[in-house]
Design a protein around this motif. Structure first.
Motif, PDB file in Angstrom:
ATOM      1  N   GLY A   2     -33.255  14.746 -14.694  1.00 43.76           N
ATOM      2  CA  GLY A   2     -32.171  14.235 -13.527  1.00 43.76           C
ATOM      3  C   GLY A   2     -32.435  14.764 -12.099  1.00 43.76           C
ATOM      4  N   ILE A   3     -33.408  15.450 -11.921  1.00 42.57           N
ATOM      5  CA  ILE A   3     -33.718  16.107 -10.427  1.00 42.57           C
ATOM      6  C   ILE A   3     -34.140  14.865  -9.506  1.00 42.57           C
ATOM      7  CG2 ILE A   3     -36.162  17.050 -10.989  1.00 42.57           C
ATOM      8  CD1 ILE A   3     -35.123  19.298  -9.183  1.00 42.57           C
ATOM      9  N   VAL A   4     -35.094  14.043 -10.114  1.00 45.14           N
ATOM     10  CA  VAL A   4     -35.602  13.079  -9.316  1.00 45.14           C
ATOM     11  C   VAL A   4     -34.383  12.210  -8.878  1.00 45.14           C
ATOM     12  CG1 VAL A   4     -37.311  11.086  -9.143  1.00 45.14           C
ATOM     13  CG2 VAL A   4     -38.150  13.340  -9.985  1.00 45.14           C
ATOM     14  N   ALA A   6     -31.267  12.578  -8.772  1.00 46.80           N
ATOM     15  CA  ALA A   6     -30.413  13.412  -7.988  1.00 46.80           C
ATOM     16  C   ALA A   6     -30.800  13.199  -6.579  1.00 46.80           C
ATOM     17  CB  ALA A   6     -30.211  14.672  -8.458  1.00 46.80           C
ATOM     18  N   HIS A   7     -32.310  13.514  -6.273  1.00 47.48           N
ATOM     19  CA  HIS A   7     -32.860  13.241  -5.073  1.00 47.48           C
ATOM     20  C   HIS A   7     -32.561  12.040  -4.595  1.00 47.48           C
ATOM     21  CE1 HIS A   7     -36.121  12.851  -2.285  1.00 47.48           C
ATOM     22  NE2 HIS A   7     -35.558  14.151  -2.025  1.00 47.48           N
ATOM     23  N   SER A   8     -32.914  11.055  -5.257  1.00 50.07           N
ATOM     24  CA  SER A   8     -32.998   9.544  -4.814  1.00 50.07           C
ATOM     25  C   SER A   8     -31.360   9.190  -4.477  1.00 50.07           C
ATOM     26  CB  SER A   8     -33.365   8.450  -6.123  1.00 50.07           C
ATOM     27  OG  SER A   8     -33.424   7.223  -5.616  1.00 50.07           O
ATOM     28  N   TYR A   9     -30.495   9.498  -5.422  1.00 46.17           N
ATOM     29  CA  TYR A   9     -28.972   9.215  -4.954  1.00 46.17           C
ATOM     30  C   TYR A   9     -28.753   9.847  -3.676  1.00 46.17           C
ATOM     31  CZ  TYR A   9     -28.202   7.214  -9.467  1.00 46.17           C
ATOM     32  OH  TYR A   9     -28.213   6.306 -10.552  1.00 46.17           O
ATOM     33  N   GLY A  10     -29.046  11.134  -3.631  1.00 47.94           N
ATOM     34  CA  GLY A  10     -28.795  11.735  -2.297  1.00 47.94           C
ATOM     35  C   GLY A  10     -29.313  11.232  -1.019  1.00 47.94           C
ATOM     36  N   ALA A  11     -30.357  10.306  -1.155  1.00 46.69           N
ATOM     37  CA  ALA A  11     -30.897  10.010   0.007  1.00 46.69           C
ATOM     38  C   ALA A  11     -30.252   8.503   0.539  1.00 46.69           C
ATOM     39  CB  ALA A  11     -32.376   9.624  -0.121  1.00 46.69           C
ATOM     40  N   GLY A  82     -18.358   7.010 -14.909  1.00 51.75           N
ATOM     41  CA  GLY A  82     -18.927   7.392 -16.351  1.00 51.75           C
ATOM     42  C   GLY A  82     -19.423   8.548 -16.684  1.00 51.75           C
ATOM     43  N   LYS A  83     -20.508   8.615 -17.139  1.00 60.08           N
ATOM     44  CA  LYS A  83     -21.367   9.836 -17.674  1.00 60.08           C
ATOM     45  C   LYS A  83     -22.194  10.487 -16.593  1.00 60.08           C
ATOM     46  CE  LYS A  83     -21.679   8.249 -22.340  1.00 60.08           C
ATOM     47  NZ  LYS A  83     -22.845   7.970 -23.497  1.00 60.08           N
ATOM     48  N   PHE A  84     -22.013  10.191 -15.279  1.00 61.69           N
ATOM     49  CA  PHE A  84     -22.689  10.747 -14.139  1.00 61.69           C
ATOM     50  C   PHE A  84     -22.392  12.257 -14.047  1.00 61.69           C
ATOM     51  CE2 PHE A  84     -23.350  11.922  -9.642  1.00 61.69           C
ATOM     52  CZ  PHE A  84     -24.687  11.454  -9.465  1.00 61.69           C
ATOM     53  N   ASN A  85     -23.332  13.191 -14.127  1.00 69.44           N
ATOM     54  CA  ASN A  85     -23.119  14.498 -14.232  1.00 69.44           C
ATOM     55  C   ASN A  85     -24.003  15.214 -13.094  1.00 69.44           C
ATOM     56  OD1 ASN A  85     -25.570  14.159 -15.688  1.00 69.44           O
ATOM     57  ND2 ASN A  85     -24.901  15.202 -17.243  1.00 69.44           N
ATOM     58  N   LEU A  86     -24.499  14.550 -12.220  1.00 69.66           N
ATOM     59  CA  LEU A  86     -25.448  15.251 -11.117  1.00 69.66           C
ATOM     60  C   LEU A  86     -24.755  15.462  -9.752  1.00 69.66           C
ATOM     61  CD1 LEU A  86     -28.544  12.890 -11.938  1.00 69.66           C
ATOM     62  CD2 LEU A  86     -28.150  15.062 -12.838  1.00 69.66           C
ATOM     63  N   THR A  87     -23.421  15.509  -9.812  1.00 64.65           N
ATOM     64  CA  THR A  87     -22.774  15.573  -8.271  1.00 64.65           C
ATOM     65  C   THR A  87     -23.241  16.809  -7.789  1.00 64.65           C
ATOM     66  OG1 THR A  87     -20.516  14.703  -9.380  1.00 64.65           O
ATOM     67  CG2 THR A  87     -20.475  16.122  -7.519  1.00 64.65           C
ATOM     68  N   ASP A  88     -23.372  17.934  -8.061  1.00 69.44           N
ATOM     69  CA  ASP A  88     -23.735  19.073  -7.450  1.00 69.44           C
ATOM     70  C   ASP A  88     -25.183  18.714  -6.750  1.00 69.44           C
ATOM     71  OD1 ASP A  88     -21.415  20.274  -7.783  1.00 69.44           O
ATOM     72  OD2 ASP A  88     -22.167  21.631  -9.354  1.00 69.44           O
ATOM     73  N   TRP A  89     -25.815  18.429  -7.482  1.00 72.72           N
ATOM     74  CA  TRP A  89     -27.581  18.283  -7.161  1.00 72.72           C
ATOM     75  C   TRP A  89     -27.487  17.035  -5.907  1.00 72.72           C
ATOM     76  CZ3 TRP A  89     -30.864  18.265 -12.059  1.00 72.72           C
ATOM     77  CH2 TRP A  89     -30.990  19.615 -12.713  1.00 72.72           C
ATOM     78  N   GLY A 152     -34.358  27.951  -8.829  1.00 70.90           N
ATOM     79  CA  GLY A 152     -33.566  27.027  -9.590  1.00 70.90           C
ATOM     80  C   GLY A 152     -34.048  25.671  -9.104  1.00 70.90           C
ATOM     81  N   PRO A 153     -33.315  24.256  -9.820  1.00 73.21           N
ATOM     82  CA  PRO A 153     -33.637  23.055  -9.251  1.00 73.21           C
ATOM     83  C   PRO A 153     -32.952  22.721  -7.954  1.00 73.21           C
ATOM     84  CG  PRO A 153     -32.714  23.150 -11.648  1.00 73.21           C
ATOM     85  CD  PRO A 153     -32.636  24.524 -10.841  1.00 73.21           C
ATOM     86  N   VAL A 154     -31.679  23.241  -7.531  1.00 69.81           N
ATOM     87  CA  VAL A 154     -31.398  23.171  -6.199  1.00 69.81           C
ATOM     88  C   VAL A 154     -32.491  23.513  -5.369  1.00 69.81           C
ATOM     89  CG1 VAL A 154     -29.548  23.724  -4.441  1.00 69.81           C
ATOM     90  CG2 VAL A 154     -29.139  23.213  -7.074  1.00 69.81           C
ATOM     91  N   ALA A 155     -33.222  24.450  -5.300  1.00 70.32           N
ATOM     92  CA  ALA A 155     -34.343  24.849  -4.305  1.00 70.32           C
ATOM     93  C   ALA A 155     -35.138  23.807  -4.288  1.00 70.32           C
ATOM     94  CB  ALA A 155     -34.830  26.127  -4.714  1.00 70.32           C
TER      95      ALA A 155
END
Length: 224
Positions: A2-4, A6-11, A82-89, A152-155
């Motif tokens: 999910g890290i990729v 999350a990055h895409s959503y954040g942009a 829904g099942k979205f669980n990437l809020t923090d990232w 960690g992944p956040v970094a």
């Protein structure tokens, strides 16, 4: 996992905000810029871009800090269904990206100024170099120094998004420097004073946004 994504959503948020105002206005202004260049009135062109840049900075600096502070509520409103669980990232990536909004907004106006002046080599070369720098910095952070294994992944998200932000700021600084060789921009004696005022407004906006997060009662609960 999910890290990729999350990055895409954040942009997405910063790109949407950045294109709603400066991109549309800069496209509308391109014929006007061309007319001033054809009349060899670069003084007027520089004055117009300087005034427009002031308005953009006054709007996007406070907006950027407000969006950064309220990143988690924004992400929950837009994506957390829904099942979205990437809020923090996603919120972390969004914080990094929205901080480049003031510079991102200026870039559109200066790029149109270059094109109106029939100077296309410099912006194209700078665009390629900026993208290459962002890729290089992100690659070094993740593939070479492996920040995700240490912090960690956040970094990793901060490293990749931060690489883009740094490269974009460098790009717009060089664009303005090159553009000023033929077109006078930011020549007003009170421009430094104006930037200080913008920073004050930005700080107040950030404090107000932070206050909303800690506000007691139903309004604060709603924001949180």
């Amino acid at each position: 996992d999910g890290i990729v994504a999350a990055h895409s959503y954040g942009a997405k948020l910063f790109k949407t905000i950045g294109r709603l105002v400066p991109y549309a206005i800069s496209l509308a202004m391109l014929p006007y810029f061309c007319d001033m260049v054809d009349r060899n009135d670069r003084q007027a062109l520089g004055a117009f871009i300087s005034r427009a840049s002031r308005m953009l900075l006054l709007f996007f600096f406070p907006l950027a800090i407000g969006a950064a502070v309220l990143s988690h509520p924004m992400v929950r409103i837009v994506f957390a269904h829904g099942k979205f669980n990437l809020t923090d990232w996603v919120a972390t990536a969004n914080i990094c990206y929205v901080l480049v909004l003031p510079f991102y907004s200026l870039e559109y106006f200066f790029m149109q100024g270059f094109f109106a002046d029939r100077r296309t080599v410099a912006p194209v070369v700078l665009g390629i170099a900026s993208s290459a720098l962002a890729i290089l910095l992100g690659y070094l952070a993740v593939a070479v120094f492996k920040v995700h294994l240490i912090w960690g992944p956040v970094a990793a998200i901060v490293a990749v998004a931060g690489s883009y932000v740094v490269s974009r700021i460098i790009k717009i600084a060089l664009i303005i420097r090159i553009f000023r060789r033929k077109v006078p921009v930011f020549t007003e004696p009170d421009f430094t004073r104006f930037l200080l005022k913008v920073l004050v407004v930005t700080a107040i906006t950030g404090l107000c946004a932070a206050g909303m997060l800690h506000m007691p009662g139903p309004i604060g609960a709603l924001v949180r």
